[in-house]
Scaffold this motif. Structure first.
Motif, PDB file in Angstrom:
ATOM      1  N   ASP A 106       0.894  -1.114  -0.044  1.00 24.34           N
ATOM      2  CA  ASP A 106      -0.072  -0.049   0.000  1.00 24.34           C
ATOM      3  C   ASP A 106       0.703   1.196  -0.072  1.00 24.34           C
ATOM      4  O   ASP A 106       0.300   2.385  -0.620  1.00 24.34           O
TER       5      ASP A 106
ATOM      6  N   GLY B  16      -4.942   0.713  -0.641  1.00 17.47           N
ATOM      7  CA  GLY B  16      -5.468   0.137   0.497  1.00 17.47           C
ATOM      8  C   GLY B  16      -4.711  -1.269   0.865  1.00 17.47           C
ATOM      9  O   GLY B  16      -3.774  -1.726   0.144  1.00 17.47           O
TER      10      GLY B  16
ATOM     11  N   ASP C  94      -6.746  -3.923   2.250  1.00 11.74           N
ATOM     12  CA  ASP C  94      -7.812  -4.821   1.982  1.00 11.74           C
ATOM     13  C   ASP C  94      -7.994  -5.385   0.445  1.00 11.74           C
ATOM     14  O   ASP C  94      -8.256  -4.662  -0.211  1.00 11.74           O
TER      15      ASP C  94
ATOM     16  N   GLN D 107     -10.036  -7.329  -0.832  1.00 15.66           N
ATOM     17  CA  GLN D 107     -11.493  -7.135  -1.383  1.00 15.66           C
ATOM     18  C   GLN D 107     -11.820  -5.691  -1.840  1.00 15.66           C
ATOM     19  O   GLN D 107     -12.477  -5.694  -2.799  1.00 15.66           O
ATOM     20  N   LYS D 108     -11.377  -4.996  -1.121  1.00 12.00           N
ATOM     21  CA  LYS D 108     -11.706  -3.291  -1.408  1.00 12.00           C
ATOM     22  C   LYS D 108     -10.801  -3.104  -2.692  1.00 12.00           C
ATOM     23  O   LYS D 108     -11.426  -2.418  -3.536  1.00 12.00           O
TER      24      LYS D 108
ATOM     25  N   GLU E 208      -9.895  -5.168  -4.884  1.00  8.81           N
ATOM     26  CA  GLU E 208     -10.831  -5.847  -6.073  1.00  8.81           C
ATOM     27  C   GLU E 208     -12.061  -5.015  -6.416  1.00  8.81           C
ATOM     28  O   GLU E 208     -12.170  -4.840  -7.759  1.00  8.81           O
ATOM     29  N   ALA E 209     -12.822  -4.307  -5.494  1.00  7.67           N
ATOM     30  CA  ALA E 209     -13.918  -3.695  -5.882  1.00  7.67           C
ATOM     31  C   ALA E 209     -13.530  -2.331  -6.724  1.00  7.67           C
ATOM     32  O   ALA E 209     -14.062  -1.895  -7.621  1.00  7.67           O
ATOM     33  N   ALA E 210     -12.339  -1.963  -6.437  1.00  5.69           N
ATOM     34  CA  ALA E 210     -11.652  -0.750  -7.137  1.00  5.69           C
ATOM     35  C   ALA E 210     -11.289  -1.075  -8.416  1.00  5.69           C
ATOM     36  O   ALA E 210     -11.656  -0.213  -9.512  1.00  5.69           O
TER      37      ALA E 210
END
Length: 522
Positions: free
Chosen positions: A266, A272, A274, A276-277, A279-281
């Motif tokens: 990071d 970030g 995380d 999962q976050k 991946e969402a980005a």
């Protein structure tokens, strides 16, 4: 292996059912003299001792005195006083050119090992400098393509029209050639090459799809195999529809491994901690590019094309992460466009490799001819592994409309071979681990060397000393490891790369070169 509602015109009408052509070796035929290869210097800066030649082979091996086609060959000749004969090398595909691979393998093997072989590269029928070479729709992958995910009927129809038009164009341009572009025919070509080289037996070293080609050759001509090395192994029981669906889950796992790697750094990428976050980005970036492509070139399809190579080789991760970060944190698009050019745009100008890929896979085995089956299976996979499901589906969907009948794949089970050496990474996405286990079971007496935790595709000659030691030993004296477990030997994976801003920025040059030669098909 790649790991791509207008009605077709009559020239490319759907043909249902399958037909099995008998292997040419099973037919009665009079011996045909194959002319020796005439070699000429064609060295490059990287591979100065490379030589080039060609050999004529029958278009239809069941009619050996009929129409002939030409295969382009390359060679790095042996330099030791005693030769172990020819070692044919293949990078996979189908559709991959192997001419440069001969130079790479000769330079990457220990000098004492390479010196014992005539290392032979070749362009399979239809490919590259072989003649005729096919190119169904030049510029087929030119950006920007429709969003692969058929979230609306209009998107589904746009993608369907593309694949139907491609199949129709191939049927119009190459109607007399397509029935002979298949793995069995390519395997019989290898025996013509053997004869042209004046060898009683050949050794063979294949990556990815090249493992399937080698296994088919070994099935047809087991007595002509001296040594056989298969690296990153196709599951022969799933060719090709099931194998491509299996890829979808494995590539999704590799994409998530990339997200987890980015989370570790990071301080460099500022996306970030995380996964999962992150991946969402990434999916938010995809949605934005679907509406406004970066640089007018990188839309949703091209973004997926750019990140799929990261599933083949983690040496690309730092470059992909930098492009991702630049877009998310500053809406800068230049790095994404550059990454697309470097990793994904190989098919944008011409589609010889893809044309052969489609021709061979569509001819080799039966595919669903009802689009509703594709829709059902791929939406089911998408729910669990969304990263490249639809990109992969459209890459292969030409086979639903292909204008030739299909063959029945050979059962490659074989108990007549000398010891065979297999290599497989446990987290390989393009040829998932099960393929290595299956071929290990089917080839009696084979030995399996596993890279534990490795996710790269094509694992030998890319920097793992443990794997390369087994390869060099086998090519030297034919000896293979024997173990009591599922694998006969286990090597630990090479370390993941570091961000480019650290002293450990550069990836293995050998690994980068190899994965450039293997391409991103399988």
């Amino acid at each position: 292996m790649r790991t791509r509602a207008a009605v077709l015109c009559a020239a490319a009408a759907v043909v249902a059912g399958s037909v099995t052509a008998p292997p040419a070796s099973a037919t009665t035929r009079a011996p045909v003299q194959v002319s020796p290869v005439t070699w000429k210097k064609c060295g490059t800066t990287d591979y100065p001792t490379l030589q080039c030649g060609s050999v004529k082979v029958p278009l239809d091996h069941r009619n050996p005195r009929g129409k002939q086609i030409s295969l382009a060959l390359s060679r790095v000749p042996h330099t030791a006083s005693a030769s172990q004969g020819p070692l044919l090398v293949n990078p996979g595909g189908p559709g991959g050119s192997g001419l440069t691979l001969a130079g790479f393998v000769a330079s990457a093997l220990p000098k004492k090992v390479a010196a014992q072989y005539d290392i032979i590269g070749f362009d399979p029928r239809g490919v590259g400098k072989s003649s005729p070479a096919i190119d169904c729709v030049p510029g087929y992958f030119r950006p920007v393509r429709p969003d692969p995910v058929p979230a609306t009927p209009a998107l589904e129809q746009a993608n369907l029209k593309r694949v139907q038009s491609f199949a129709a164009a191939c049927g119009r341009k190459y109607a007399s050639l397509l029935p002979y572009l298949d793995t069995i025919s390519a395997a019989q070509d290898l025996d013509s090459v053997r004869q042209a080289l004046g060898a009683r037996q050949i050794s063979y070293f294949g990556y990815s799809y090249g493992t399937y080609l080698g296994a088919v050759y070994a099935k047809l001509h087991p007595d002509r195999v001296r040594r056989l090395v298969l690296d990153s192994i196709v599951d022969p029981t799933g060719v090709w529809y099931e194998d491509n669906l299996s890829q979808d889950y494995a590539f999704n796992d590799r994409q998530r491994a990339l997200m987890a790697w980015i989370a570790k750094y990071d301080s460099t990428y500022k996306l970030g901690t995380d996964p999962q976050k992150i991946e969402a980005a990434w999916y938010a970036m995809r949605a934005a590019l679907a509406k406004k492509p970066a640089g007018g070139k990188v839309g949703a399809a091209e973004l997926e094309d750019t990140f799929i190579p990261g599933g083949y080789y983690n040496g690309y991760w730092p470059y992909l992460a930098e492009a991702f970060s630049a877009y998310v944190n500053g809406r800068k698009t230049s790095a994404l466009v550059e990454a697309y050019r470097n990793f994904a745009a190989v098919d944008a100008a011409g589609d010889n490799g893809y044309s052969v890929y489609a021709a061979v896979q569509c001819r080799d085995a039966s595919w669903p001819r009802d689009w509703t089956q594709w829709r059902k299976d791929n939406w089911a996979a998408y729910e669990k592994a969304p990263f490249m499901v639809w990109n992969n589906a459209w890459y292969n969907a030409t086979c639903a409309y292909w204008p030739t009948k299909t063959l029945k794949p050979l059962n490659i089970a074989n108990g007549k071979l000398p010891p065979v050496l297999l290599f497989q990474a446990t987290d390989d996405a393009a040829t998932p681990y099960q393929g290595g286990l299956t071929v290990h079971r089917l080839l009696a007496g084979s030995s399996l060397v596993v890279e534990q935790g490795g996710g790269n595709h094509g694992v030998t000659l890319s920097g793992n000393t443990c794997l390369d030691t087994y390869l060099a030993g086998y090519l030297t004296d034919g000896k293979v490891p024997h173990g009591d477990g599922v694998a006969d030997a286990v090597c630990q994976k090479t370390p993941d790369p570091k961000p480019l801003t650290t002293k450990a920025a550069s990836t293995s040059s050998r690994g980068s070169t190899l994965h450039g030669l293997l391409g991103f098909r399988g």
